[in-house]
Design a protein around this motif. Structure first.
Motif, PDB file in Angstrom:
ATOM      1  N   UNK A  17      65.749  16.618   8.811  1.00  0.00           N
ATOM      2  CA  UNK A  17      66.189  15.805   8.092  1.00  0.00           C
ATOM      3  C   UNK A  17      68.228  15.428   8.339  1.00  0.00           C
ATOM      4  N   UNK A  18      68.045  16.922   8.621  1.00  0.00           N
ATOM      5  CA  UNK A  18      69.805  16.280   7.704  1.00  0.00           C
ATOM      6  C   UNK A  18      70.228  15.980   9.256  1.00  0.00           C
ATOM      7  N   UNK A  19      69.659  15.770  10.439  1.00  0.00           N
ATOM      8  CA  UNK A  19      70.311  15.020  11.941  1.00  0.00           C
ATOM      9  C   UNK A  19      70.334  13.556  11.358  1.00  0.00           C
ATOM     10  N   UNK A  20      68.857  13.006  11.076  1.00  0.00           N
ATOM     11  CA  UNK A  20      68.423  12.076  10.369  1.00  0.00           C
ATOM     12  C   UNK A  20      69.326  11.393   9.726  1.00  0.00           C
ATOM     13  N   UNK A  21      69.739  11.987   8.657  1.00  0.00           N
ATOM     14  CA  UNK A  21      69.751  11.402   7.415  1.00  0.00           C
ATOM     15  C   UNK A  21      71.782  11.063   7.759  1.00  0.00           C
ATOM     16  N   UNK A  22      72.729  12.240   8.736  1.00  0.00           N
ATOM     17  CA  UNK A  22      73.392  11.416   9.586  1.00  0.00           C
ATOM     18  C   UNK A  22      73.520  10.939  10.314  1.00  0.00           C
ATOM     19  N   UNK A  23      72.468  10.651  11.047  1.00  0.00           N
ATOM     20  CA  UNK A  23      72.259   9.402  12.104  1.00  0.00           C
ATOM     21  C   UNK A  23      72.451   8.068  11.480  1.00  0.00           C
ATOM     22  N   UNK A  24      71.942   7.994  10.112  1.00  0.00           N
ATOM     23  CA  UNK A  24      71.905   6.560   9.021  1.00  0.00           C
ATOM     24  C   UNK A  24      72.907   6.480   8.719  1.00  0.00           C
ATOM     25  N   UNK A  25      73.628   7.129   8.473  1.00  0.00           N
ATOM     26  CA  UNK A  25      75.060   7.165   8.045  1.00  0.00           C
ATOM     27  C   UNK A  25      75.940   6.432   8.488  1.00  0.00           C
ATOM     28  N   UNK A  26      75.648   7.434   9.811  1.00  0.00           N
ATOM     29  CA  UNK A  26      76.834   7.258  10.630  1.00  0.00           C
ATOM     30  C   UNK A  26      76.708   5.882  11.324  1.00  0.00           C
ATOM     31  N   UNK A  27      75.535   5.291  11.508  1.00  0.00           N
ATOM     32  CA  UNK A  27      75.373   3.226  12.119  1.00  0.00           C
ATOM     33  C   UNK A  27      75.544   2.596  10.928  1.00  0.00           C
ATOM     34  N   UNK A  28      75.576   3.286   9.347  1.00  0.00           N
ATOM     35  CA  UNK A  28      76.379   1.836   8.573  1.00  0.00           C
ATOM     36  C   UNK A  28      78.261   2.481   9.078  1.00  0.00           C
ATOM     37  N   UNK A  29      78.350   3.340   9.648  1.00  0.00           N
ATOM     38  CA  UNK A  29      79.974   3.740   9.370  1.00  0.00           C
ATOM     39  C   UNK A  29      80.417   2.797  10.160  1.00  0.00           C
ATOM     40  N   UNK A  30      79.451   2.373  10.815  1.00  0.00           N
ATOM     41  CA  UNK A  30      79.986   2.124  12.452  1.00  0.00           C
ATOM     42  C   UNK A  30      79.875   0.414  12.500  1.00  0.00           C
ATOM     43  N   UNK A  31      79.331   0.053  11.757  1.00  0.00           N
ATOM     44  CA  UNK A  31      79.360  -1.542  11.078  1.00  0.00           C
ATOM     45  C   UNK A  31      79.532  -2.381  10.041  1.00  0.00           C
ATOM     46  N   UNK A  32      80.394  -0.669   9.096  1.00  0.00           N
ATOM     47  CA  UNK A  32      80.731  -2.076   7.578  1.00  0.00           C
ATOM     48  C   UNK A  32      82.072  -2.151   8.177  1.00  0.00           C
ATOM     49  N   UNK A  33      82.872  -2.552   7.687  1.00  0.00           N
ATOM     50  CA  UNK A  33      84.181  -3.174   7.553  1.00  0.00           C
ATOM     51  C   UNK A  33      85.200  -2.252   6.763  1.00  0.00           C
ATOM     52  N   UNK A  34      86.591  -2.286   6.735  1.00  0.00           N
ATOM     53  CA  UNK A  34      87.554  -0.473   6.371  1.00  0.00           C
ATOM     54  C   UNK A  34      86.890  -1.307   4.699  1.00  0.00           C
ATOM     55  N   UNK A  35      87.278  -1.780   3.777  1.00  0.00           N
ATOM     56  CA  UNK A  35      87.110  -2.403   2.044  1.00  0.00           C
ATOM     57  C   UNK A  35      85.408  -1.280   2.100  1.00  0.00           C
ATOM     58  N   UNK A  36      84.192  -1.364   2.502  1.00  0.00           N
ATOM     59  CA  UNK A  36      83.409  -0.118   2.720  1.00  0.00           C
ATOM     60  C   UNK A  36      84.164   0.754   2.746  1.00  0.00           C
ATOM     61  N   UNK A  58      70.575   0.504   2.825  1.00  0.00           N
ATOM     62  CA  UNK A  58      71.136   1.298   3.634  1.00  0.00           C
ATOM     63  C   UNK A  58      72.059   2.411   2.633  1.00  0.00           C
ATOM     64  N   UNK A  59      73.135   2.158   1.838  1.00  0.00           N
ATOM     65  CA  UNK A  59      73.103   3.124   1.280  1.00  0.00           C
ATOM     66  C   UNK A  59      72.132   3.079   0.599  1.00  0.00           C
ATOM     67  N   UNK A  60      71.195   2.768  -0.282  1.00  0.00           N
ATOM     68  CA  UNK A  60      70.303   2.894  -1.620  1.00  0.00           C
ATOM     69  C   UNK A  60      69.369   4.348  -0.103  1.00  0.00           C
ATOM     70  N   UNK A  61      68.917   3.511   0.762  1.00  0.00           N
ATOM     71  CA  UNK A  61      67.924   4.749   1.601  1.00  0.00           C
ATOM     72  C   UNK A  61      69.259   6.219   1.746  1.00  0.00           C
ATOM     73  N   UNK A  62      70.237   5.572   1.946  1.00  0.00           N
ATOM     74  CA  UNK A  62      71.149   6.804   2.546  1.00  0.00           C
ATOM     75  C   UNK A  62      71.168   7.933   1.704  1.00  0.00           C
ATOM     76  N   UNK A  63      71.214   7.402   0.118  1.00  0.00           N
ATOM     77  CA  UNK A  63      70.992   8.572  -0.855  1.00  0.00           C
ATOM     78  C   UNK A  63      70.388   9.197  -1.015  1.00  0.00           C
ATOM     79  N   UNK A  64      68.849   8.096  -0.576  1.00  0.00           N
ATOM     80  CA  UNK A  64      67.340   9.277  -1.091  1.00  0.00           C
ATOM     81  C   UNK A  64      67.291  10.191  -0.039  1.00  0.00           C
ATOM     82  N   UNK A  65      67.255   9.849   1.267  1.00  0.00           N
ATOM     83  CA  UNK A  65      68.120  10.312   2.442  1.00  0.00           C
ATOM     84  C   UNK A  65      68.539  11.567   2.099  1.00  0.00           C
ATOM     85  N   UNK A  66      70.146  11.615   1.172  1.00  0.00           N
ATOM     86  CA  UNK A  66      70.620  13.410   1.576  1.00  0.00           C
ATOM     87  C   UNK A  66      69.630  14.361   0.314  1.00  0.00           C
ATOM     88  N   UNK A  67      69.680  13.740  -0.951  1.00  0.00           N
ATOM     89  CA  UNK A  67      68.245  14.141  -1.693  1.00  0.00           C
ATOM     90  C   UNK A  67      67.614  14.823  -1.020  1.00  0.00           C
TER      91      UNK A  67
END
Length: 810
Positions: free
Chosen positions: A471-490, A450-459
């Protein structure tokens, strides 16, 4: 012990493993083992035991072995071999190396292929890997000074950990900066004396056997930090020289380890080339008094190097003084790397010194970056550019360099550092592999892809016009999806926070751009009807429309998320993303979130004009003034207008080389941006006028009293050094005369040619400030006009914002 499949990779759990040193291991090798134990415990909570002998059980075992290099191992200097296998009923993990660094890098690779989660350690079931670094130099600059966007807020502990993480990805060199550079000695966020931090970093590096470099410019008085090259006549006077040598002796004598000093020829500094080498000889003698094996390097970087300065520089290099180890290929060098190779002795070493931290006005600016990005992200935004970094790195890899030590001004280029180290280790390494290891080890295994592809998307967000980049809206959706699923440590991991912030920030700016461009168009529609409604009512309605930016803002939740993440990044890693709250030096020095509300239309220009027009007493005068504003870009019937903030305007520009061939634009014209002008221009909204004299005078040529320039002046067509700029207009009426008007700036020995005819005029210091030039029929017999700017001497420029080619219809 259990096995499982993860991303098509078979893993084996080794949470109950222990560790053993198979034979003698040096103190530095043992330090690498200590790092392995600590980093596993940091991520899993499991602390592995280091045993003195092989246990009698069949539990997993990690074996670390130092061998003699004469035994011809399957790897070379600083290399290692890792084997993971099943042996006699036991899962055996072996790291073998022939030197201390090999042990460290073997430990680093093992940590990067491990899957480390709470209370669990997993490794691939079968590994047989032998690696040797491609380049002998693999490093990064981490200067402790106020100008950086994070380092000055770091503690010794943060420095130690960050250097460790870089080393675990193959870094073998760290570069420091001295207390006195083109900066203040200390700043509001610096909790430690700069010399103390230099000593600390030196000790940390020595414990891991990393080379210690110092980037040491020759600082004269502030007036000579960024002048024309070679005019500092004070530096070599006895009293000043004595102070410079005393300052260096204090540093050299107090540091545990110094291996190399890089002395830039300029940027900053202004010694003539002979003085530069004479002083370096003194500096080398002093350095070797405390560090006998240390060497000096030099770079020919300078903003405006004369041919005489460069000739003297290379004449001294070719003398090959014993103290000179090599030359650096650095930002603001006139010659390409292949040219540099030809100018110096065949066997002399070249260090690559790439700028990986800046997006504009730099060695490797983002290609054709949209003006909206330049206005809101500025020069040091969070800027993962993994694919660009790999391309630039590998374009230069076969040019006889010993490797790279990158130029960095903070944490914003974190991803770029790890990508560059990966390419220095092995230029064939896929970027995705490095990004997966980066995410797996430094953030969490669950977000590896998720992060690896998210960094490529930011570029990819940076590509093309922002307003149409889906691409900008797709990139945000990608990161928001991760944000909603990860724990507090991440969520509390600063590297995850940086990517998340950029995703929200890009999306917020894009939504504002769409909104504010529409508001401007509506305001202009009102102004175009001013003859019907009256000038004053039209301006009042247009102003109300423009101010809906504030009264009817868009995506305020995105904005709040960005500000919250900026606060968290300041708390977690000292990132200074604003000036007002986090004490960043400036918007252009990393505090890009300060520009989060920067208008993305001509609001400031129009409001400034309205203020002037309202002071006029006659309606006719108001009408003429308003027409000058709203029809400013109109070239008239049969004319042409070109604005170099617009992507399509490059269609008239001759592009000598594609970006892939010349990413440093040494021989190619480029679009540059000056958001610094924007910072001062928009200060009128707070009742302040702080334009430079040239900007104010030129604004007056549009409308006397105008205090804010149009956005078209933010971006310009330019070149570095002697690369020519050519703009061509075709299908002109060869029987008519035209007037060419230029908004830009050039001077010195830059000349503008119209179909080969010089327009030079030594009586005018600053050329191009709304200047006009006549184009007569005899100049365009074939209906074609070529406008060429050539730089007869080394230097940067010109800067071309706008062109009008107005046909004489009389």
């Amino acid at each position: 012990m259990t096995n499982r499949l993860r991303n098509n990779l078979k893993l084996c759990e080794v949470s109950d493993a222990s560790m053993i040193l198979s034979g003698p291991v040096s103190a530095r090798g043992q330090n690498a083992v200590h790092i392995l134990v600590e980093e596993i415990e940091r991520r899993t909570g499991i602390r592995l035991s280091v045993l003195e002998s092989v246990p009698n059980d069949q539990l997993p075992l990690i074996s670390i072995k130092m061998v003699n290099s004469s035994s011809s191992p399957a790897y070379g200097r600083e290399g290692y071999q890792i084997r993971i296998s099943q042996s006699n009923g036991r899962r055996l993990i072996e790291i073998e190396a022939a030197d201390d660094r090999g042990i460290l890098y073997g430990v680093g690779k093992l940590l990067r292929i491990m899957v480390l989660t709470r209370n669990k350690i997993e490794v691939p079931t079968d590994v047989d890997l032998a690696e040797t670094p491609h380049f002998s130099l693999r490093g990064h600059q981490l200067g402790y000074r106020p100008k950086t966007n994070a380092y000055d807020a770091w503690t010794p502990e943060i420095y130690s950990q960050y250097i460790r993480e870089l080393a675990l990805f193959g870094t073998n060199s760290i570069e420091l900066v001295p207390p006195i550079t083109d900066d203040e000695r200390t700043g509001p966020l610096m909790k430690y004396d700069p010399l103390f931090m230099m000593r600390h970093v030196s000790e940390v590096c020595d414990a891991m056997d990393l080379d210690v470099w110092i980037w040491y410019p020759n600082m004269g008085s502030p007036d000579n930090w960024y002048p024309a090259t070679g005019n500092d006549e004070e530096f070599m006077k006895p009293e000043y020289l004595k102070r410079q040598l005393e300052e260096r002796e204090e540093i050299f004598s107090s540091m545990k380890r110094i291996d190399h000093i890089l002395v830039p020829g300029g940027d900053p500094g202004a010694l003539n080339a002979q003085d530069l080498f004479d002083f370096m000889a003194m500096e080398a003698e002093l350095l070797n008094k405390y560090h006998p094996n240390a060497k000096l390097w030099v770079s020919p970087q300078a903003f405006n190097p004369t041919d005489e300065w460069l000739d003297t520089f290379y004449t001294n290099v070719r003398k090959e003084p014993a103290w000179l180890a090599g030359v650096a290929f650095a930002p603001w060098e006139k010659h390409s790397l292949p040219e540099l190779r030809r100018l110096i002795p065949e066997g002399m070493k070249i260090r690559n010194y790439p700028d990986i931290t800046h997006t504009i006005n730099s060695q490797y600016p983002v290609h054709n970056w949209d003006t909206a990005f330049a206005m809101t992200h500025s020069r040091e935004c969070i800027n993962p550019r993994p694919m660009a970094m790999k391309h630039i790195h590998n374009l230069l890899k076969d040019e006889g360099i010993v490797g790279s030590l990158t130029y960095s001004e903070g944490i914003n280029d974190d991803v770029n550092k790890f990508v560059w180290s990966g390419q220095d280790w092995n230029p064939d390494t896929p970027v995705l592999e490095t990004l997966r290891e980066y995410a797996r080890f430094l953030i969490h295994p669950d977000v590896e892809y998720g992060v690896a592809n998210g960094l490529l998307a930011l570029e990819r967000n940076f590509e093309g016009p922002m307003i149409t980049n889906r691409q900008i809206s797709h990139t945000l959706n990608h990161w928001r999806k991760m944000e909603s699923r990860v724990d507090e440590q991440v969520l509390q991991n600063y590297r995850f926070e940086m990517g998340l912030l950029r995703a929200y920030y890009d999306a917020y700016v894009q939504r504002r751009l769409i909104h504010e461009q529409e508001l401007e168009q509506r305001a202009m529609d009102v102004l175009y009807r001013a003859n019907e409604t009256g000038i004053m009512p039209a301006m009042e309605q247009a102003e109300e429309t423009l101010n809906r930016k504030y009264s009817q803002p868009v995506c305020t939740d995105y904005r709040e998320k960005c500000l919250d993440l900026a606060d968290r990044l300041f708390a977690h890693i000292g990132a200074q993303l604003t000036v007002s709250k986090h004490q960043g030096v400036s918007i252009t020095r990393g505090a890009f979130v300060e520009a989060i509300d920067t208008p993305l239309n001509d609001m400031a220009y129009l409001l400034s004009a309205f203020q002037v027009i309202r002071s006029m007493e006659e309606e006719l005068a108001r009408k003429e003034a308003l027409d000058a504003i709203i029809y400013r870009t109109d070239p008239g019937e049969g004319g042409f207008y070109t604005n170099f903030a617009a992507d399509q305007s490059l269609l008239r520009v001759e592009i000598a080389h594609e970006w892939k061939e010349d990413p440093g634009y040494l021989n190619t014209a480029l679009i540059r941006h000056n958001p610094g002008l924007l910072e001062t221009a928009y200060s009128i909204l707070n009742g302040s006028n702080s334009h430079t004299l040239l900007s104010r005078e030129t604004c007056n040529r549009i409308l006397p009293g105008l205090t804010s320039p149009p956005l078209a002046w933010i971006s310009n067509l330019s070149s570095y050094y002697s690369a020519p700029i050519k703009v061509t207009y075709s299908n002109l009426d060869s029987r008519s005369s035209y007037t060419l008007q230029v908004m830009g700036l050039w001077g010195g020995r830059v000349d503008m040619l119209l179909n080969g005819k010089s327009t030079a005029d030594n009586r005018i210091t600053h050329r191009g400030l709304m200047e006009t030039f006549e184009v007569t029929p005899d100049m365009i017999p074939d209906g074609k006009l070529e406008i060429v700017w050539v730089n007869e001497e080394s230097g940067i420029g010109p800067y071309i914002n706008e062109l009008w080619l107005k046909k004489d219809n009389g």
